[in-house]
Design a protein around this motif. Structure first.
Motif, PDB file in Angstrom:
ATOM      1  N   THR A 153       0.803  -1.232   0.000  1.00  0.00           N
ATOM      2  CA  THR A 153       0.000   0.000   0.000  1.00  0.00           C
ATOM      3  C   THR A 153       0.830   1.273   0.000  1.00  0.00           C
ATOM      4  OG1 THR A 153      -0.154  -0.109   2.429  1.00  0.00           O
ATOM      5  CG2 THR A 153      -1.931  -1.124   1.174  1.00  0.00           C
ATOM      6  N   HIS A 154       2.147   1.146  -0.221  1.00  0.00           N
ATOM      7  CA  HIS A 154       2.986   2.342  -0.153  1.00  0.00           C
ATOM      8  C   HIS A 154       3.910   2.479  -1.360  1.00  0.00           C
ATOM      9  CE1 HIS A 154       1.716   2.101   4.104  1.00  0.00           C
ATOM     10  NE2 HIS A 154       1.755   3.421   4.001  1.00  0.00           N
ATOM     11  N   GLY A 155       3.359   2.213  -2.528  1.00  0.00           N
ATOM     12  CA  GLY A 155       4.120   2.477  -3.738  1.00  0.00           C
ATOM     13  C   GLY A 155       4.351   1.251  -4.592  1.00  0.00           C
ATOM     14  N   GLU A 156       4.448   1.465  -5.890  1.00  0.00           N
ATOM     15  CA  GLU A 156       4.593   0.369  -6.837  1.00  0.00           C
ATOM     16  C   GLU A 156       5.889  -0.400  -6.652  1.00  0.00           C
ATOM     17  OE1 GLU A 156       4.040   1.594 -10.840  1.00  0.00           O
ATOM     18  OE2 GLU A 156       2.041   2.438 -10.502  1.00  0.00           O
ATOM     19  N   VAL A 157       6.956   0.288  -6.287  1.00  0.00           N
ATOM     20  CA  VAL A 157       8.248  -0.383  -6.114  1.00  0.00           C
ATOM     21  C   VAL A 157       8.162  -1.406  -4.992  1.00  0.00           C
ATOM     22  CG1 VAL A 157      10.664  -0.071  -5.515  1.00  0.00           C
ATOM     23  CG2 VAL A 157       9.547   1.570  -7.011  1.00  0.00           C
ATOM     24  N   PHE A 158       7.577  -1.026  -3.868  1.00  0.00           N
ATOM     25  CA  PHE A 158       7.437  -1.944  -2.739  1.00  0.00           C
ATOM     26  C   PHE A 158       6.482  -3.085  -3.088  1.00  0.00           C
ATOM     27  CE2 PHE A 158       8.077   2.108  -0.075  1.00  0.00           C
ATOM     28  CZ  PHE A 158       9.456   1.987  -0.163  1.00  0.00           C
ATOM     29  N   ALA A 159       5.376  -2.748  -3.732  1.00  0.00           N
ATOM     30  CA  ALA A 159       4.392  -3.766  -4.109  1.00  0.00           C
ATOM     31  C   ALA A 159       4.999  -4.784  -5.074  1.00  0.00           C
ATOM     32  CB  ALA A 159       3.170  -3.103  -4.736  1.00  0.00           C
ATOM     33  N   ALA A 160       5.866  -4.326  -5.961  1.00  0.00           N
ATOM     34  CA  ALA A 160       6.499  -5.221  -6.920  1.00  0.00           C
ATOM     35  C   ALA A 160       7.407  -6.229  -6.229  1.00  0.00           C
ATOM     36  CB  ALA A 160       7.295  -4.416  -7.940  1.00  0.00           C
ATOM     37  N   GLU A 161       8.058  -5.803  -5.154  1.00  0.00           N
ATOM     38  CA  GLU A 161       8.918  -6.722  -4.389  1.00  0.00           C
ATOM     39  C   GLU A 161       8.094  -7.871  -3.811  1.00  0.00           C
ATOM     40  OE1 GLU A 161      12.175  -6.762  -3.812  1.00  0.00           O
ATOM     41  OE2 GLU A 161      12.792  -4.866  -4.684  1.00  0.00           O
ATOM     42  N   VAL A 162       6.934  -7.532  -3.263  1.00  0.00           N
ATOM     43  CA  VAL A 162       6.070  -8.553  -2.666  1.00  0.00           C
ATOM     44  C   VAL A 162       5.441  -9.430  -3.741  1.00  0.00           C
ATOM     45  CG1 VAL A 162       4.018  -8.929  -1.252  1.00  0.00           C
ATOM     46  CG2 VAL A 162       5.611  -7.109  -0.669  1.00  0.00           C
ATOM     47  N   ALA A 163       5.061  -8.819  -4.866  1.00  0.00           N
ATOM     48  CA  ALA A 163       4.451  -9.579  -5.957  1.00  0.00           C
ATOM     49  C   ALA A 163       5.392 -10.657  -6.474  1.00  0.00           C
ATOM     50  CB  ALA A 163       4.060  -8.631  -7.090  1.00  0.00           C
TER      51      ALA A 163
END
Length: 243
Positions: A117-127
């Protein structure tokens, strides 16, 4: 006499202390509310040292995501014993997943709540790590489906959606278990096995998937659970009527 020299802590050890403090702070306070001052104080170091080691708050958060994702993936893979039938592999993998998330609630909060929930870069790491886990679960389900249908050529896409649904359910159940007192990893895994492996139809008919006896469990998972007590070795891992 000269001054007594103190032993310098290795950089890797000091960095892990900072990451421990950061995971705890990000997990409990959230990414936006967490401060580098608070993280430095909790780690027992100066704020300039945190910046020296990990550059910025964004880089520190990314390092936390990568460390926690690696630990979670390794726990699931280690838990799913390849020498077992497909349902037992899934059971042991799920138990390892829920055991890990229960023992590391702040790390799980970083991965499942904060990073997304705090940016595409962080979300991409989890994805990326989620894709790896979904692929792993897909192969478990595929092996069981091919055996059940007696079709060694059953296509992967036929079960890929089931793996996505199962992983999504596990994520939601981990959130619920970590905020519900008294729920064990074994209970969570048994709940998901009954819902996903047996299916709602069999559950409504009074048949459930019975977890294996605890004496047959890999080391490191917790005991207890709604179906664990009184299960004999002969019943372990079977679908049987609820009594």
């Amino acid at each position: 006499m000269g001054a007594v020299k103190t032993k310098r802590m290795p950089r890797a050890v000091r960095e892990q202390q900072m990451l421990d403090a950061a995971v705890r702070t990000f997990g409990q306070r959230g990414y936006m509310a967490a401060s580098m001052d608070e993280i430095a104080e909790l780690a027992g170091v100066s704020k300039p040292l945190v910046y020296l080691y990990l550059n910025s708050k964004e880089d520190l958060f990314t390092a936390c995501i990568r460390r926690e994702a690696k630990a979670l993936t390794e726990a699931v893979r280690a838990g799913a014993r390849p020498d077992l039938p497909a349902d037992r592999q899934l059971w042991s993998g799920l138990t390892a997943f829920f055991t890990h998330t229960a023992r590391n609630p702040d790390g799980w909060a970083v991965l499942h709540l904060q990073a997304r929930t705090h940016g595409e870069v962080f979300a991409a790491e989890v994805a990326e790590v989620r894709t790896e886990i979904v692929a792993f679960v897909t192969q478990l389900i595929l092996a069981a489906a091919r055996e059940a249908h007696r079709d060694p050529d059953l296509r992967e896409r036929e079960v890929a959606g089931l793996a996505e649904a199962l992983v999504g359910a596990a994520e939601s159940l981990a959130d619920w278990a970590n905020t519900t007192p008294g729920v064990t990893a074994r209970q969570s895994a048994a709940t998901l096995m009954n819902f996903a492996w047996v299916g709602l139809g069999d559950l409504m008919a009074g048949r459930h998937w019975t977890p294996p006896d605890e004496s047959d469990e890999p080391a490191g998972t917790d005991g207890g659970g709604p179906h664990g007590a009184g299960v004999t070795a002969a019943q372990a891992g079977r679908t049987s009527p609820v009594r």
